[in-house]
Design an enzyme around this catalytic site. Structure first.
Site, PDB file in Angstrom:
ATOM      1  N   CYS A   1      31.041  82.965  19.801  1.00  0.00           N
ATOM      2  CA  CYS A   1      31.150  81.696  20.544  1.00  0.00           C
ATOM      3  C   CYS A   1      32.111  80.735  19.863  1.00  0.00           C
ATOM      4  O   CYS A   1      33.014  80.205  20.507  1.00  0.00           O
ATOM      5  CB  CYS A   1      29.756  81.059  20.672  1.00  0.00           C
ATOM      6  SG  CYS A   1      28.722  81.894  21.883  1.00  0.00           S
ATOM      7  N   HIS A   2      31.880  80.496  18.540  1.00  0.00           N
ATOM      8  CA  HIS A   2      32.737  79.534  17.851  1.00  0.00           C
ATOM      9  C   HIS A   2      33.193  80.037  16.495  1.00  0.00           C
ATOM     10  O   HIS A   2      33.677  79.274  15.670  1.00  0.00           O
ATOM     11  CB  HIS A   2      32.008  78.183  17.699  1.00  0.00           C
ATOM     12  CG  HIS A   2      31.440  77.677  18.984  1.00  0.00           C
ATOM     13  ND1 HIS A   2      30.115  77.827  19.319  1.00  0.00           N
ATOM     14  CD2 HIS A   2      32.039  77.086  20.046  1.00  0.00           C
ATOM     15  CE1 HIS A   2      29.903  77.330  20.528  1.00  0.00           C
ATOM     16  NE2 HIS A   2      31.060  76.877  20.997  1.00  0.00           N
ATOM     17  N   GLY A   3      33.029  81.339  16.203  1.00  0.00           N
ATOM     18  CA  GLY A   3      33.635  81.929  15.023  1.00  0.00           C
ATOM     19  C   GLY A   3      32.845  81.878  13.737  1.00  0.00           C
ATOM     20  O   GLY A   3      33.412  82.095  12.656  1.00  0.00           O
TER      21      GLY A   3
END
Lengths: 267, 418, 189
Positions: free
Chosen positions: C153-155
């Site tokens: 999703c955001h690393g």
């Protein structure tokens, strides 16, 4: 010759009359037997031993044909019930098989088409002996063995009715009543023909606590268990109720005193 | 009697509120100082008891709705889950089911009180008619509610009653199909009954507001049936009737609690602990006890349409009572002839209720119950449409007391001001 | 007499106060069931505990099981993965706390504090950033730089002990309360 004909004719007529008389037998079920149970009355509680023995009777005898789908294994550990320990209940659950979730390939049946099963856990409900109603009827001469979770509340006469059915077999049908093929005589059942064969005999189960397993004892214990299955909150309800009634009576007394004091000078 | 408000705001906050939303003023005038006849007896406490019952049903109902699932496959199991798994779910469910029976017991006592003391007579006709509307809404709410557990009796009771609409000529079948949302009672029916069951109690609450508002214009009737003539005839509602209503309410709650905790299934039917089966009809289909008198009327007429008309006509008759009774005297205490017919009416209603609960071909002491129901139904109609108008004209009432104060306080009371 | 009137006054007030107080107590007592009914039912609580059979999980493999509505990572670590997790200096981690429900709150995030038996890593598979389910890294399909998990999703990147190493997630993956019922069976919750 004529005499033989007359005799034959009269016998035939009398025979026909007798068979029509059979249809006149009133097959209304008998009033249930007057059996006493520990859980009745405002302060009644379930006999813990009877509940555990009753579970054994259900498991070994009744569960072959009757489901009890509203009961879950964790209910067996809850206060007010058989109160098995968590370990005991987990063992009872593990001995039961329930349909498994789909495996990694998404299958729910094995190569032969039989459903994949797994051991039950405390969260699972009691498994049904048949997958659906049609299977249940096919295996029981088109009769459907009812689910037992609520049977004591779902029948007029409650625990006395169920007890009477279980102990009402073995009698002789009265003259003029013919038992239907494939059914059994039980005058406590409406119509006197019941599809269930007598489930209990002396010694059908061997109780682990050593109690003598007569039909009467087995019926009494399994009815106690089934009553708990219908009303697991009975003990909590009566305990709570006692507290509420005491509180309300005291409050009513106080309010009556207040009422009289307020109205003292008004009349 | 509604008159000018006597509310006097004391604190700054009360004054601020009073000039913006006079809610404290309303409460003060209606609950605190409201002049109420000083001779109200136990039968006058049931209005307050009914408000309590409505509140209980709404609160327990909203909480039940947090756990109930209105779907034909899941409804029965969701109710059992409430009974077994939800914390205190058994208590809330039994309060709701027995609360409905208590609600109707109280409403019947309340209505019979109104009939006996002539509370429906001028100027209180509209209070009575609003009351009949509340009664109708209660019956609809209870009917929808009983279907929700989706037991055998829920399903088949719904089938029988909704099938009545098919008796209407020409459009009957279309109306029945429209009510069901299907070709028979089913999931579509259950969902809309749940929606309506949730809605109607709030409509009842609003109509109850109108009922009390209409009451506060002329003020309460009283067991003597004579008007309030002076302030000596009344006492302020608080503390006199707040404490009296509270006491009788607690007695009522004791009675209610006996059922909730010790006989929770007394008013119910064992068949409703079996899941609904559209293919198996129970041997006897019966509604809940409070609908039995009308059920008996319906079944006593062999013709389906006429039975429906007689049943609904019996409820509609109630609306006309203020104009059917021709007597100038309100209270049956002073109407020796009407009193007898009133008690016979009560007996007829109880008999009808009994007949409604038995099977159609039952007989007692050799008398088929269907004939008892027919005679009782006839008496029901005769009581309102013939006896009430005629007795009012031919009866010689007893002498009315001079005033409420004199009747209650005796000759030592001050003579009422002119 | 003044004394009698004031006596009568206090007696009367006491009765009303006592009645009112009792009524209030009753209302509070009956209110509790209506509040408690919103707490999880016994059916929900029965599912609060799950047992997991470990026998089918191979070394280097992860199985995801549902627990209390969340995904539960059950990972059988290889010796290499255990060694690389042990070799990390706890003080260099973005989040030095263990977040292990089986240990006190301020336990440091050493590898020993992240698993009861080093071979078995049991974690709640919810990224501590915004709740997505991170993807496991295997030798065949590596995800992220640390051999543990990568949240797409955001690393956010987690190591082989489920500790946050890089990315926006603020905390290490939560270790739930669990115990070994046998060598091949655990009870979670």
């Amino acid at each position: 010759m004529r005499l033989t004909t007359v005799t034959l004719g009269t016998s035939l007529a009398l025979g026909l009359l007798a068979s029509t008389a059979a249809f006149a037998v009133d097959t209304t079920r008998l009033a249930p037997k007057d059996a006493a149970f520990s859980f009745q009355g405002p302060f009644g509680t379930y006999d813990r031993g009877a509940l555990q023995r009753g579970y054994q009777v259900y498991k070994e005898v009744c569960s072959a044909c009757h489901s009890a789908q509203h009961l879950a294994f964790h209910n067996l550990t809850e206060a007010g019930g058989p109160e098995f320990t968590e370990a005991q209940a987990r063992a009872l659950a593990a001995a039961a098989k329930v349909p498994a979730e789909p495996n990694d390939k998404g299958e729910t049946t094995d190569d032969k088409g039989a459903p994949l099963m797994r051991s039950a856990t405390l969260a699972d409900h009691f498994p049904s002996p048949y997958p659906n109603e049609n299977a249940a009827r096919a295996n029981n001469g088109s009769a459907l063995p009812p689910d037992l979770s609520m049977i004591v509340k779902a029948r007029e006469g409650g625990p006395q009715y169920v007890y009477s059915i279980l102990t009402g077999f073995g009698g002789h049908a009265p003259a003029g009543f013919k038992v239907t093929d494939g059914k059994y005589y039980n005058p406590y059942f409406e119509g006197w023909n019941i599809s269930m064969p007598p489930p209990l005999k002396d010694g059908t189960v061997t109780y682990s606590d050593g109690t003598k397993a007569t039909v009467d004892q087995e019926a009494h214990d399994v009815v106690t268990f089934l009553a708990w299955a219908s009303e697991p909150k009975l003990e909590e309800r009566k305990r709570f109720g006692f507290g509420v009634m005491v509180f309300l009576v005291v409050l009513a007394g106080l309010l009556f005193a207040a009422y009289r004091r307020v109205w003292k000078d008004a009349h | 009697m509604s008159g000018p408000s006597t509310y006097n705001p004391k604190s700054g906050f009360e004054r601020w509120l009073d000039t913006r939303l006079p809610l404290p003023r309303l409460l003060h005038d209606t609950i605190h100082t409201f002049p109420t006849p000083r001779n109200l007896n136990i039968w006058y406490t049931f209005g307050g008891i009914l408000t309590f019952c409505l509140a209980i049903q709404i609160v327990t109902g909203i909480v039940l709705a947090m756990h109930y699932v209105a779907n034909a496959t899941l409804a029965f199991d969701s109710v059992e889950s409430i009974m077994r798994d939800v914390n205190y779910g058994w208590l809330i469910r039994y309060m709701h089911s027995n609360g409905a029976s208590m609600f109707f017991l109280a409403v019947y006592i309340h209505m019979f009180r109104g009939l006996y003391y002539g509370s429906y007579k001028a100027p209180r006709e509209l209070i009575w008619i609003i009351g009949v509307l509340i009664y109708l809404l209660m019956m609809a709410t209870a009917f929808f509610g009983y279907v929700l557990p989706w037991g055998q009796m829920s399903f088949w009771g719904a089938t029988v009653i909704t099938n009545l609409f098919s008796a209407i000529p020409v459009v009957g079948n279309h109306i029945a199909t429209w009510l069901w949302g299907d070709f028979a009672v089913g999931d579509a029916t259950l969902n809309r009954f749940f929606s309506l069951h949730y809605l109607l109690p709030f409509i009842i609450a609003a109509v109850v507001g109108l009922h009390i508002w209409a009451l506060h214009v002329p003020g309460n009737n009283n067991p003597l049936g004579i008007d309030v003539k002076s302030p000596q005839d009344t006492v302020p509602f608080h503390p006199y009737y707040t404490v009296k209503d509270a006491f009788y309410l607690v007695l009522f709650v004791i009675f209610y609690a006996l059922f909730v905790f010790y006989w929770p299934d007394f008013f119910g039917n064992p068949d409703n602990y079996q899941q609904a089966n559209p293919l198996v009809t129970p041997p006897d289909i019966v509604p809940e006890w409070y609908l039995l008198p009308f059920y008996a009327m319906l079944r006593s007429i062999p013709n389906k349409l006429l039975g429906v008309i007689v049943m609904f006509g019996a409820i509609a008759t109630l609306v006309f009572i203020p104009w059917l009774d021709t007597s100038r005297v309100r209270s049956c205490r002073f109407r020796p002839l009407m009193k007898q017919f009133f008690w016979a009416f009560l007996v007829a209603c109880v008999l009808l209720g009994y007949c409604g609960g038995q099977s159609v071909d039952a007989a007692r002491f050799g008398i088929p119950l269907v004939w008892v129901a027919r005679i009782a139904s006839i008496y029901y109609y005769v009581f309102f449409w013939l006896i009430m108008p005629i007795v009012g004209l031919i009866e010689t009432p007893k002498k009315l007391p001079a005033s409420i104060a004199q009747s209650v306080l005796g000759d030592t009371a001050a003579a009422p001001a002119e | 007499m003044a004394a009698t009137t004031s006596d009568a006054g206090t007696r009367r007030d006491f009765l009303y106060v006592a009645t009112g107080a009792m009524g209030a107590v009753g209302l509070a007592a009956i209110a509790w069931p209506f509040i408690d009914q919103m707490n999880p039912s016994t059916a929900a609580l029965a599912l609060a505990s799950t047992e997991v059979d470990l026998s089918a999980v191979q070394p280097g493999q992860q199985v995801i099981v549902k627990w209390r509505g969340h995904p539960l990572f059950v990972r059988r670590r290889t010796p290499a993965e255990i060694a690389s997790a042990k070799a990390v200096d706890v003080n260099s981690l973005p989040d030095p706390l263990a977040y292990n429900d089986n240990l006190p709150d301020n336990s440091p995030a050493t590898d020993a504090n992240r698993a009861i038996k080093p071979e078995w890593l049991i974690l709640i598979g919810v990224c501590t950033h915004l709740g997505c389910t991170p993807t496991v890294s295997t030798p065949q399909m590596p995800e992220g730089d640390y051999g543990g998990w990568l949240c797409h999703c955001h690393g956010s990147q987690y190591d082989t002990a489920g500790r946050i190493r890089k990315g926006p997630a603020p905390r290490n993956l939560q270790v739930p309360p669990y115990s070994f019922l046998s060598a091949t069976r655990i009870k979670v919750g």
